[in-house]
Design a protein around this motif. Structure first.
Motif, PDB file in Angstrom:
ATOM      1  N   ALA A   1     -10.212  -4.847  -8.525  1.00 53.37           N
ATOM      2  CA  ALA A   1     -10.587  -5.244  -9.887  1.00 53.37           C
ATOM      3  C   ALA A   1      -9.380  -5.673 -10.708  1.00 53.37           C
ATOM      4  O   ALA A   1      -9.508  -6.432 -11.669  1.00 53.37           O
ATOM      5  N   GLU A   2      -8.194  -5.191 -10.308  1.00 52.48           N
ATOM      6  CA  GLU A   2      -6.954  -5.539 -11.004  1.00 52.48           C
ATOM      7  C   GLU A   2      -6.195  -6.660 -10.291  1.00 52.48           C
ATOM      8  O   GLU A   2      -5.042  -6.953 -10.623  1.00 52.48           O
ATOM      9  N   GLY A   3      -6.832  -7.262  -9.299  1.00 54.06           N
ATOM     10  CA  GLY A   3      -6.193  -8.340  -8.558  1.00 54.06           C
ATOM     11  C   GLY A   3      -5.135  -7.862  -7.589  1.00 54.06           C
ATOM     12  O   GLY A   3      -4.248  -8.630  -7.202  1.00 54.06           O
ATOM     13  N   MET A   4      -5.232  -6.592  -7.161  1.00 51.36           N
ATOM     14  CA  MET A   4      -4.229  -5.995  -6.286  1.00 51.36           C
ATOM     15  C   MET A   4      -4.831  -5.690  -4.915  1.00 51.36           C
ATOM     16  O   MET A   4      -6.054  -5.729  -4.730  1.00 51.36           O
ATOM     17  N   ARG A   5      -3.964  -5.342  -3.954  1.00 48.92           N
ATOM     18  CA  ARG A   5      -4.422  -5.026  -2.607  1.00 48.92           C
ATOM     19  C   ARG A   5      -4.011  -3.603  -2.226  1.00 48.92           C
ATOM     20  O   ARG A   5      -2.827  -3.245  -2.303  1.00 48.92           O
ATOM     21  N   LEU A   6      -4.987  -2.803  -1.817  1.00 44.73           N
ATOM     22  CA  LEU A   6      -4.731  -1.465  -1.293  1.00 44.73           C
ATOM     23  C   LEU A   6      -4.409  -1.595   0.195  1.00 44.73           C
ATOM     24  O   LEU A   6      -5.215  -2.126   0.964  1.00 44.73           O
ATOM     25  N   CYS A   7      -3.226  -1.133   0.597  1.00 37.79           N
ATOM     26  CA  CYS A   7      -2.793  -1.236   1.995  1.00 37.79           C
ATOM     27  C   CYS A   7      -2.578   0.161   2.555  1.00 37.79           C
ATOM     28  O   CYS A   7      -1.713   0.909   2.066  1.00 37.79           O
ATOM     29  N   TYR A   8      -3.355   0.517   3.584  1.00 38.17           N
ATOM     30  CA  TYR A   8      -3.263   1.873   4.146  1.00 38.17           C
ATOM     31  C   TYR A   8      -2.157   1.953   5.196  1.00 38.17           C
ATOM     32  O   TYR A   8      -2.111   1.160   6.135  1.00 38.17           O
ATOM     33  N   HIS A   9      -1.296   2.959   5.036  1.00 42.10           N
ATOM     34  CA  HIS A   9      -0.143   3.175   5.909  1.00 42.10           C
ATOM     35  C   HIS A   9      -0.443   4.303   6.897  1.00 42.10           C
ATOM     36  O   HIS A   9      -0.468   5.471   6.514  1.00 42.10           O
ATOM     37  N   HIS A  10      -0.714   3.950   8.161  1.00 43.34           N
ATOM     38  CA  HIS A  10      -0.798   4.980   9.208  1.00 43.34           C
ATOM     39  C   HIS A  10       0.582   5.605   9.355  1.00 43.34           C
ATOM     40  O   HIS A  10       1.606   4.905   9.282  1.00 43.34           O
ATOM     41  N   HIS A  11       0.636   6.919   9.577  1.00 40.09           N
ATOM     42  CA  HIS A  11       1.928   7.606   9.478  1.00 40.09           C
ATOM     43  C   HIS A  11       1.992   8.794  10.419  1.00 40.09           C
ATOM     44  O   HIS A  11       1.020   9.541  10.572  1.00 40.09           O
ATOM     45  N   MET A  12       3.156   8.975  11.041  1.00 40.77           N
ATOM     46  CA  MET A  12       3.373  10.137  11.901  1.00 40.77           C
ATOM     47  C   MET A  12       3.184  11.432  11.116  1.00 40.77           C
ATOM     48  O   MET A  12       3.576  11.539   9.950  1.00 40.77           O
TER      49      MET A  12
END
Length: 307
Positions: free
Chosen positions: A154-165
């Protein structure tokens, strides 16, 4: 198979400050100040950087200091805690705060990772003690990420999920489960070449992950692995911090590294990837002089991609 090139107007090369100091383990630090760190990033030819704990907290001051050096902020890191009790609302509020920050800084991506029950900051065997989410915890994570993704979109942004050890989304199987159960318009994937390699399963290949999810990858962390050190970490059941101090991570272009980045870059370019390519290598600056490794990685990326 096509051999496209990255669009230089839409793909940028950045670096994290984790080569200069560590933000998870504050004692991995030889005293390099913020000003030296970002000056060396610029000197090595980077266009942007993520944020570290030594950075100014005042947005205008940070803009001024980075602007002097021709740098932009690539992303803020935001931890989520949807899989633990009574943390949903706080997680959403923390996310909104980070979102406001990156918008003020002119960025587009906000990076998240679920740290509920995470062990990567604890002094325990990393792989043996990683959390395994229950079906209910997975559902809580899906619901939470969808809400955050909708807020970001809605804010013109991208949620990027970080897989992590050391977290509940570490292995290829877990990443696949997350991707299958989340809306691709709301939850994008951050490809971390080092974390998926370190995970160590038969399908835990950075290239394979890139090939499968090229259309969902909107942010990339470029981390290399020293196989000899990874084997030591596995054999001795080291913690995440012990693995870092052992020297498991290095940068693209280091001849000691095991990852071939060329086919990964080609896979992303063929998918018309747009976004940041971020060099990230948690190293002990007392053993690996940050500027040398920053320049090594930047030259390697330029050689392969032309960026």
């Amino acid at each position: 198979m096509s051999n496209k090139k990255f669009n230089k107007e839409k793909v940028w090369v950045g670096i994290t400050p984790t080569s200069w100091w560590n933000d998870d383990f504050l004692d991995i630090d030889i005293g390099i100040p913020f000003e030296q760190c970002v000056s060396e990033m610029a000197l090595a030819g980077y266009q942007g950087c993520s944020v570290g704990h030594k950075y100014p907290t005042d947005v205008e001051v940070l803009k001024k200091e980075l602007g002097r050096r021709g740098l932009r902020v690539s992303e803020p890191w935001t931890s989520t805690f949807f899989t633990v009790n009574e943390m949903y609302d706080q997680t959403v509020e923390d996310f909104k705060h980070s979102l406001n920050f990156i918008k003020e800084m002119g960025g587009t991506d906000i990076v998240v990772a679920e740290l509920g029950h995470s062990v990567h900051q604890r002094s325990v065997a990393l792989k043996a003690n990683k959390p395994i989410f229950s079906p209910d915890q997975w559902e809580d994570l899906f619901r939470g990420l969808h809400q955050l993704g909708a807020i970001a979109k809605a804010e013109g942004m991208r949620l990027c999920y970080h897989h992590h050890m050391g977290t509940g989304v570490q292995t290829r199987e877990e990443i696949d489960h997350l991707m299958k159960n989340t809306d691709p318009t709301l939850v994008h994937l951050l490809l971390d070449t080092g974390h998926i390699t370190f995970s160590g399963g038969p399908n835990d290949s950075a290239l394979s992950l890139a090939q499968t999810y090229a259309d969902r990858i909107k942010h990339v962390h470029l981390k290399n692995i020293r196989k000899e050190k990874m084997d030591i970490s596995d054999e001795k059941h080291l913690s995440f911090k012990q693995s870092i101090l052992e020297g498991i991570f290095t940068v693209p272009g280091d001849p000691e590294g095991m990852i071939d980045f060329a086919p990964i870059f080609q896979t992303l370019a063929n998918a018309d990837y747009e976004g940041w390519l971020i060099v990230e290598a948690e190293q002990d600056p007392a053993k690996a002089y940050p500027l040398d490794y920053a320049k090594m990685a930047r030259a390697h990326i330029a050689e392969i991609t032309g960026l």
